[in-house]
Design a protein around this motif. Sequence first.
Motif, PDB file in Angstrom:
ATOM      1  N   SER A 195     -49.502 -37.079   8.176  1.00 48.41           N
ATOM      2  CA  SER A 195     -48.243 -37.658   7.813  1.00 48.41           C
ATOM      3  C   SER A 195     -48.483 -39.066   7.351  1.00 48.41           C
ATOM      4  CB  SER A 195     -47.334 -37.482   8.988  1.00 48.41           C
ATOM      5  OG  SER A 195     -47.300 -38.528   9.845  1.00 48.41           O
ATOM      6  N   PHE A 196     -47.605 -39.849   7.129  1.00 49.10           N
ATOM      7  CA  PHE A 196     -47.757 -41.137   6.460  1.00 49.10           C
ATOM      8  C   PHE A 196     -46.899 -42.185   7.155  1.00 49.10           C
ATOM      9  CE2 PHE A 196     -47.792 -43.347   2.051  1.00 49.10           C
ATOM     10  CZ  PHE A 196     -48.945 -44.013   2.390  1.00 49.10           C
TER      11      PHE A 196
ATOM     12  N   GLN B  62     -44.139 -37.884  -0.246  1.00 50.29           N
ATOM     13  CA  GLN B  62     -44.614 -37.890  -1.635  1.00 50.29           C
ATOM     14  C   GLN B  62     -45.203 -39.240  -2.030  1.00 50.29           C
ATOM     15  OE1 GLN B  62     -41.351 -37.907  -0.945  1.00 50.29           O
ATOM     16  NE2 GLN B  62     -40.336 -39.422  -2.233  1.00 50.29           N
ATOM     17  N   ASN B  63     -45.127 -40.240  -1.146  1.00 47.85           N
ATOM     18  CA  ASN B  63     -45.763 -41.538  -1.412  1.00 47.85           C
ATOM     19  C   ASN B  63     -47.255 -41.524  -1.104  1.00 47.85           C
ATOM     20  OD1 ASN B  63     -43.059 -42.224  -1.690  1.00 47.85           O
ATOM     21  ND2 ASN B  63     -43.274 -44.196  -0.694  1.00 47.85           N
TER      22      ASN B  63
ATOM     23  N   LEU C  19     -44.152 -33.606  -8.082  1.00 49.09           N
ATOM     24  CA  LEU C  19     -43.864 -34.495  -9.206  1.00 49.09           C
ATOM     25  C   LEU C  19     -42.869 -35.596  -8.860  1.00 49.09           C
ATOM     26  CD1 LEU C  19     -43.600 -31.801 -12.035  1.00 49.09           C
ATOM     27  CD2 LEU C  19     -45.592 -33.161 -11.353  1.00 49.09           C
ATOM     28  N   GLU C  20     -42.342 -35.571  -7.635  1.00 45.16           N
ATOM     29  CA  GLU C  20     -41.397 -36.621  -7.252  1.00 45.16           C
ATOM     30  C   GLU C  20     -42.128 -37.960  -7.145  1.00 45.16           C
ATOM     31  OE1 GLU C  20     -38.199 -36.625  -6.855  1.00 45.16           O
ATOM     32  OE2 GLU C  20     -37.823 -34.479  -7.100  1.00 45.16           O
ATOM     33  N   PRO C  21     -41.541 -39.013  -7.708  1.00 51.26           N
ATOM     34  CA  PRO C  21     -42.214 -40.318  -7.638  1.00 51.26           C
ATOM     35  C   PRO C  21     -42.137 -40.915  -6.240  1.00 51.26           C
ATOM     36  CG  PRO C  21     -40.038 -40.551  -8.624  1.00 51.26           C
ATOM     37  CD  PRO C  21     -40.258 -39.075  -8.444  1.00 51.26           C
ATOM     38  N   ALA C  22     -43.076 -41.812  -5.965  1.00 50.35           N
ATOM     39  CA  ALA C  22     -43.032 -42.547  -4.709  1.00 50.35           C
ATOM     40  C   ALA C  22     -41.752 -43.356  -4.639  1.00 50.35           C
ATOM     41  CB  ALA C  22     -44.241 -43.465  -4.583  1.00 50.35           C
ATOM     42  N   GLN C  23     -41.219 -43.509  -3.440  1.00 48.61           N
ATOM     43  CA  GLN C  23     -39.984 -44.254  -3.277  1.00 48.61           C
ATOM     44  C   GLN C  23     -39.982 -44.951  -1.922  1.00 48.61           C
ATOM     45  OE1 GLN C  23     -35.622 -42.733  -2.588  1.00 48.61           O
ATOM     46  NE2 GLN C  23     -35.996 -42.705  -4.791  1.00 48.61           N
ATOM     47  N   GLY C  24     -39.564 -46.210  -1.921  1.00 49.10           N
ATOM     48  CA  GLY C  24     -39.448 -46.945  -0.674  1.00 49.10           C
ATOM     49  C   GLY C  24     -40.776 -47.458  -0.160  1.00 49.10           C
TER      50      GLY C  24
ATOM     51  N   SER D 259     -42.438 -31.139   5.176  1.00 52.49           N
ATOM     52  CA  SER D 259     -41.919 -32.242   5.976  1.00 52.49           C
ATOM     53  C   SER D 259     -40.480 -32.581   5.602  1.00 52.49           C
ATOM     54  CB  SER D 259     -42.802 -33.478   5.781  1.00 52.49           C
ATOM     55  OG  SER D 259     -42.229 -34.614   6.416  1.00 52.49           O
ATOM     56  N   VAL D 260     -39.703 -33.017   6.596  1.00 57.72           N
ATOM     57  CA  VAL D 260     -38.353 -33.506   6.322  1.00 57.72           C
ATOM     58  C   VAL D 260     -38.400 -34.803   5.528  1.00 57.72           C
ATOM     59  CG1 VAL D 260     -37.363 -32.438   8.382  1.00 57.72           C
ATOM     60  CG2 VAL D 260     -38.208 -34.787   8.496  1.00 57.72           C
ATOM     61  N   MET D 261     -39.591 -35.408   5.439  1.00 52.64           N
ATOM     62  CA  MET D 261     -39.745 -36.675   4.730  1.00 52.64           C
ATOM     63  C   MET D 261     -40.235 -36.477   3.301  1.00 52.64           C
ATOM     64  SD  MET D 261     -38.736 -38.312   7.282  1.00 52.64           S
ATOM     65  CE  MET D 261     -38.690 -39.895   6.462  1.00 52.64           C
ATOM     66  N   ASN D 262     -40.313 -35.235   2.834  1.00 56.74           N
ATOM     67  CA  ASN D 262     -40.929 -34.948   1.537  1.00 56.74           C
ATOM     68  C   ASN D 262     -39.884 -34.552   0.503  1.00 56.74           C
ATOM     69  OD1 ASN D 262     -42.656 -34.322  -0.549  1.00 56.74           O
ATOM     70  ND2 ASN D 262     -43.933 -32.932   0.643  1.00 56.74           N
ATOM     71  N   TYR D 263     -39.700 -35.355  -0.528  1.00 54.24           N
ATOM     72  CA  TYR D 263     -38.773 -35.029  -1.596  1.00 54.24           C
ATOM     73  C   TYR D 263     -39.235 -33.808  -2.387  1.00 54.24           C
ATOM     74  CZ  TYR D 263     -36.015 -39.368  -1.225  1.00 54.24           C
ATOM     75  OH  TYR D 263     -35.183 -40.372  -0.814  1.00 54.24           O
TER      76      TYR D 263
END
Length: 620
Positions: free
Chosen positions: A432-433, A561-562, A571-576, A590-594
């Motif tokens: 995870s990240f 996705q970051n 293909l979702e860009p990094a965000q935040g 993950s619930v954190m993955n766009y």
Amino acid sequence: MRYVSAFLLTIFVSLAVGSAAHADDFKYYPPGELFPGSGNGRKLDRQLYASNIAFPLLVGTANGDAHAYAGSQINNVRGGSSNAPENYVYPWRDVYCETRAWTMPLCPSGKGHQGVDIRPSSNRNDYWRAVAMDDGIVTSVTSNTTVTVRSDNGFYCRYLHMAKGSISDAGISPNTRVRKGVTVLGRVSNIMGGIPNTSIHLHFDCNKRVSNDAVFVPVYTSLTSAYRKSMDLPNIDVGQSLGTDPQREVGASEPGDDGHPTDNCGPASDIGTASQFTFSSIWKHNCSVVGLVAQGNTRKFVYIQPRTGIKPLVQSDPILFTGTYENGKYTGQAKVYSSVCGAQSFAVEGTVSGDFRSVLLIGRQPMRDDQCVTTGTRTVELPFAYDRQSLQAAAAGNASEQPVLASLAPQPSASSQPTVYELLFRDVLNRSFPSMVAKWTIGSGFVPVCWENPEAASDDDKALIKSAATDSWDRASRLDFTGWQTCVPGNEGIRIWINDEGPHTKGLGNELDKVEHGMVLNTSFKSWGQSCTTSEDQRKRCIYSIAVHEFGHAIGFAHEQNRPDKPGECLEPAQGTNGDTLLTPYDPNSVMNYCNPIYNNGGRLSQLDIYSVQYLYGVN
């Protein structure tokens, strides 16, 4: 006779140029290891006192594949005269602190040689060009053909023994502005005292302030670093220190075995040993990751992710230590690795700390020359720092060093039986990240939550938000979201603002502590997220799954996705805000993955989400 003369001339020219060398041939002795009997060098000091300089001679493929050879001018490598071609060879030797009469505060004896002597590519006189080591100003040019350059970075370096006339030929005089690696200062010769009175070489030294005193500093490490770059070899600098390269440094071993481990670690890469050995726990060792194999009283430390520089050496022989553990003491054999001489074992012993979090092994490591002859030994320390329980051990429900594993490592809960660990253990270190520095430490897992504008949402919606947080992250770990009252001035923890806008947090984890509007949630979706209003059930599902996602940020997790290792199909860009640690393999669920095809995974934590929150905050 004409043919014989031509033949002899060919031999002479060949010898004068010296044997062909290539970047792959480059070898060097460690800093401070002088020619035997020539003095006491400054060993174990790997600091780059003149960091990021250009090599002071034009070398490398861009300059006709020219080379250079650092070493003693009074103790010849292969005998004969100083200018004999057989002395223009690798490996390099440091000569800083070689026996001399000059006062040298940084030398062990207090006296010694002020810099490093460098033979050019061959013994050809008045030919090889010296070049500015840094952007700066020439401060002096002497009749003894010495040029001094003041770097824009605040230190001075001298070039000695250049050919008469070569300095003026290059247009160099006091106050000349010079460019790093570009401006030629003169040509290498043998001038000393105004006459040809030494061997053909460049003496290079640098003077800078150390502890408020201006002194000649060790430049061997800086020259080694600069030469590697000139020869297009991998950069091994670690912060302001020269890293260790077992493939080129004679007698070198795993980085840090010189007793100076560093926290400024470079990349490490997995070698697949997790599928070959059963590890009880995972440890850090001098910028590498190793696993501990514990069976009865036998112990092995095995490389899992060696630092990139030593991967080729340990991949086929990954067992660093083999021995026993009895009465708090490790005893056995460790290895020193060398690309030239192979691996060699030596005896070590050491102790385990009272909390079982560290092991320190000490032994006399053999030192070998470029012919693999053992020339002596040196005392080395091999430190091991506990990182975490292995997932193999967690899945099996056992541990070798129970005091530390019981206190530090999460055990599988009923809701996350071995499937999590079966999935992970082969790739345990792909990680995870989260932002580890943003981990909450308020109380014993207690994280206060309050409502800044409770009137903006119904009691049912607020209950749904609370349920989303407590049914997911709270239930899976030792976290305890407390409070849930109206915010008052000075409230610690997470402050929730309800508004019809895109839900978000103003940072990760404890970065939200006491922050006004730290978490923004939406319950109406009239202006933002109108797809959530197709039905009342859909609106509630949005409230719930979004709250789970945002509370993931609130306890420290970045968007999946970051991650730098996300696959190409995401293909979702990094965000935040980014995390600072890769804790698990990339998690598409993950619930954190766009990039999860299920929006916020329906508000359900994935198996790896569960593992991650348990790793950070413990098992409930």
